[in-house]
Design a protein around this motif. Structure first.
Motif, PDB file in Angstrom:
ATOM      1  N   HIS A   3     -39.620  53.482 -22.476  1.00  0.00           N
ATOM      2  CA  HIS A   3     -40.347  52.574 -23.368  1.00  0.00           C
ATOM      3  C   HIS A   3     -41.798  53.011 -23.523  1.00  0.00           C
ATOM      4  O   HIS A   3     -42.344  53.016 -24.633  1.00  0.00           O
ATOM      5  CB  HIS A   3     -40.308  51.144 -22.821  1.00  0.00           C
ATOM      6  CG  HIS A   3     -38.985  50.468 -22.980  1.00  0.00           C
ATOM      7  ND1 HIS A   3     -38.198  50.616 -24.104  1.00  0.00           N
ATOM      8  CD2 HIS A   3     -38.311  49.605 -22.162  1.00  0.00           C
ATOM      9  CE1 HIS A   3     -37.105  49.886 -23.975  1.00  0.00           C
ATOM     10  NE2 HIS A   3     -37.148  49.270 -22.805  1.00  0.00           N
ATOM     11  N   TYR A   4     -42.417  53.372 -22.418  1.00  0.00           N
ATOM     12  CA  TYR A   4     -43.824  53.778 -22.463  1.00  0.00           C
ATOM     13  C   TYR A   4     -43.987  55.071 -23.263  1.00  0.00           C
ATOM     14  O   TYR A   4     -44.896  55.192 -24.087  1.00  0.00           O
ATOM     15  CB  TYR A   4     -44.369  53.956 -21.043  1.00  0.00           C
ATOM     16  CG  TYR A   4     -45.873  54.078 -20.969  1.00  0.00           C
ATOM     17  CD1 TYR A   4     -46.685  52.953 -21.042  1.00  0.00           C
ATOM     18  CD2 TYR A   4     -46.483  55.318 -20.812  1.00  0.00           C
ATOM     19  CE1 TYR A   4     -48.068  53.059 -20.976  1.00  0.00           C
ATOM     20  CE2 TYR A   4     -47.862  55.434 -20.740  1.00  0.00           C
ATOM     21  CZ  TYR A   4     -48.650  54.304 -20.816  1.00  0.00           C
ATOM     22  OH  TYR A   4     -50.018  54.419 -20.760  1.00  0.00           O
ATOM     23  N   GLU A   5     -43.108  56.016 -23.027  1.00  0.00           N
ATOM     24  CA  GLU A   5     -43.162  57.283 -23.757  1.00  0.00           C
ATOM     25  C   GLU A   5     -42.940  57.068 -25.251  1.00  0.00           C
ATOM     26  O   GLU A   5     -43.547  57.749 -26.083  1.00  0.00           O
ATOM     27  CB  GLU A   5     -42.116  58.258 -23.207  1.00  0.00           C
ATOM     28  CG  GLU A   5     -41.987  59.568 -23.988  1.00  0.00           C
ATOM     29  CD  GLU A   5     -43.296  60.356 -24.056  1.00  0.00           C
ATOM     30  OE1 GLU A   5     -43.474  61.089 -25.051  1.00  0.00           O
ATOM     31  OE2 GLU A   5     -44.131  60.240 -23.130  1.00  0.00           O
ATOM     32  N   GLN A   6     -42.087  56.115 -25.601  1.00  0.00           N
ATOM     33  CA  GLN A   6     -41.851  55.821 -27.014  1.00  0.00           C
ATOM     34  C   GLN A   6     -43.132  55.321 -27.685  1.00  0.00           C
ATOM     35  O   GLN A   6     -43.448  55.705 -28.817  1.00  0.00           O
ATOM     36  CB  GLN A   6     -40.731  54.786 -27.159  1.00  0.00           C
ATOM     37  CG  GLN A   6     -40.297  54.536 -28.593  1.00  0.00           C
ATOM     38  CD  GLN A   6     -39.118  53.583 -28.667  1.00  0.00           C
ATOM     39  OE1 GLN A   6     -39.078  52.568 -27.974  1.00  0.00           O
ATOM     40  NE2 GLN A   6     -38.142  53.908 -29.497  1.00  0.00           N
ATOM     41  N   CYS A   7     -43.881  54.484 -26.974  1.00  0.00           N
ATOM     42  CA  CYS A   7     -45.160  54.001 -27.507  1.00  0.00           C
ATOM     43  C   CYS A   7     -46.136  55.156 -27.692  1.00  0.00           C
ATOM     44  O   CYS A   7     -46.816  55.258 -28.726  1.00  0.00           O
ATOM     45  CB  CYS A   7     -45.761  52.952 -26.577  1.00  0.00           C
ATOM     46  SG  CYS A   7     -44.823  51.413 -26.438  1.00  0.00           S
ATOM     47  N   LEU A   8     -46.217  56.016 -26.679  1.00  0.00           N
ATOM     48  CA  LEU A   8     -47.113  57.168 -26.777  1.00  0.00           C
ATOM     49  C   LEU A   8     -46.707  58.080 -27.946  1.00  0.00           C
ATOM     50  O   LEU A   8     -47.560  58.623 -28.658  1.00  0.00           O
ATOM     51  CB  LEU A   8     -47.078  57.974 -25.473  1.00  0.00           C
ATOM     52  CG  LEU A   8     -47.553  57.278 -24.197  1.00  0.00           C
ATOM     53  CD1 LEU A   8     -47.435  58.238 -23.014  1.00  0.00           C
ATOM     54  CD2 LEU A   8     -48.977  56.773 -24.328  1.00  0.00           C
ATOM     55  N   LYS A   9     -45.418  58.223 -28.139  1.00  0.00           N
ATOM     56  CA  LYS A   9     -44.906  59.107 -29.191  1.00  0.00           C
ATOM     57  C   LYS A   9     -45.325  58.617 -30.574  1.00  0.00           C
ATOM     58  O   LYS A   9     -45.773  59.419 -31.415  1.00  0.00           O
ATOM     59  CB  LYS A   9     -43.378  59.183 -29.088  1.00  0.00           C
ATOM     60  CG  LYS A   9     -42.718  60.047 -30.149  1.00  0.00           C
ATOM     61  CD  LYS A   9     -41.232  60.154 -29.888  1.00  0.00           C
ATOM     62  CE  LYS A   9     -40.535  58.796 -29.996  1.00  0.00           C
ATOM     63  NZ  LYS A   9     -39.060  58.914 -29.817  1.00  0.00           N
TER      64      LYS A   9
END
Length: 354
Positions: A223-229
């Motif tokens: 989830h966090y990586e998706q936001c960063l992406k």
């Protein structure tokens, strides 16, 4: 006991969400620990969600204006550019919606306008953009805002794919091919669901196929990586805002088996955890400053701060409780600094004491 008291306040049904046999032993203590872990994770998600929200809404609005300015330069002679660009609708994200074509958006816009009016703020594009919810901008990426071919219904506002490269210039696959608005939109909608779960105090790792705690941590990481992406698709430099506050580092620490284990064990040690008392007294900065009275006039006095040598004005005579005392040149005083009441004047010295 603290555990029983906290569970009563939170409610057993709410806590039951965290009693997962694949994450803890289903005891009240460990489920309460998972609840605390979720609070820690939620706090770390807010900065990245805030950066994403601000990045998205401003990128869409700026891209719309830029795209239509480009159309002006393409379709009109240069001497008409200024006039034609000035006629571009700066309220475009509001003016196209009606109760018939998008009732939820129309209702939200009217509510925001009402809120601004009650707050005494002007109804400007900037103020509206700042007030409209993240969900409003997320829905601007859906099929109702994409070009369509007959016999499909025409879009409410045609934004995509025309704005793709302006809003998401870095949204490309490993081969450098630009990603479709459908792919981008699906990611943003998933993040909006995550944001709503966090806002409603639901577990961030909520999923149907979790086998054990490793899966729960990996779900949070994803989830966090998706936001960063998505932020990276808009502007990679905006990620630096998260780096300077160590958000990535802190999230990495939180997404570990050690932190999860420590959270589950936390509740068993609650009886020995001290209560939070006098928090304000321990953290509030003393703003009282030392000064010297350098001049006394009929209606005010001038005090110079001993440390900064800055000059402050104060009304005269000053009151110490109910007893008046005179200000005279040369005496030492303490005071609380405040901004000048009239622009251009010296700042004010308030609560003056000998």
């Amino acid at each position: 006991m603290p555990v029983e008291s906290i569970i009563k306040t939170l409610s057993s049904p709410r806590l039951s969400t965290y009693k997962k046999p694949n994450l803890c032993d289903a005891s009240d203590e460990q489920s309460l620990g998972l609840y605390a872990w979720n609070k820690q994770l939620s706090g770390l998600f807010y900065p990245v969600l805030q950066v994403l929200e601000v990045s998205l809404r401003n990128a869409i609005n700026n891209a719309y204006i830029e795209y239509h300015e480009q159309l002006v330069e393409t379709n009109f002679p240069q001497q008409d550019w200024t006039k034609e660009k000035a006629s571009i609708d700066r309220f475009w994200f509001c003016s196209s919606y009606t109760n018939q074509n998008n009732r939820p958006a129309c209702q939200q816009i009217n509510k925001v306008k009402g809120d601004l009016a009650r707050e005494g703020k002007a109804i400007t594009p900037d103020n509206l953009i700042a007030k409209l919810t993240f969900g409003f901008w997320v829905h601007l990426t859906d099929k109702n805002h994409r070009s369509s071919q007959p016999p499909a219904n025409p879009p409410i506002i045609e934004l995509w794919p025309s704005l793709n490269s302006l809003v998401f210039p870095y949204a490309k696959d490993l081969n450098g091919t630009p990603l479709s608005i459908n792919h981008i939109s699906s990611n943003i909608f998933e993040i909006n669901k995550l944001r709503n779960r966090i806002a409603h105090h639901e577990p961030i790792w909520k999923a149907t196929d979790l086998f054990d705690s490793d899966d729960s941590i990996n779900t949070v990481v994803a989830h966090y990586e998706q936001c960063l992406k998505v932020i990276r698709w808009i502007n990679p430099n905006n990620l630096k805002l998260l780096s300077v506050i160590d958000n990535d580092k802190l999230m990495g620490i939180a997404c570990s088996q050690h932190t999860l284990w420590r959270s589950k064990m936390l509740a068993s040690g609650l009886p020995s955890v001290p209560d939070i008392t006098e928090w304000k007294e321990r953290h509030e900065i003393n703003t009282r400053r030392q000064g010297e009275v350098v001049s006394v006039m009929a209606n005010y006095a001038i005090i110079r701060c001993k440390k900064s040598h800055q000059v402050f004005y104060t009304n005269k005579p000053m009151q110490k409780r109910r007893r008046a005392w005179p200000l005279s040149v040369g005496i030492d005083v303490t005071f609380i600094p405040k901004p000048a009441q009239v622009q251009g004047n010296h700042p004010n010295a308030t609560q003056v004491k000998q």
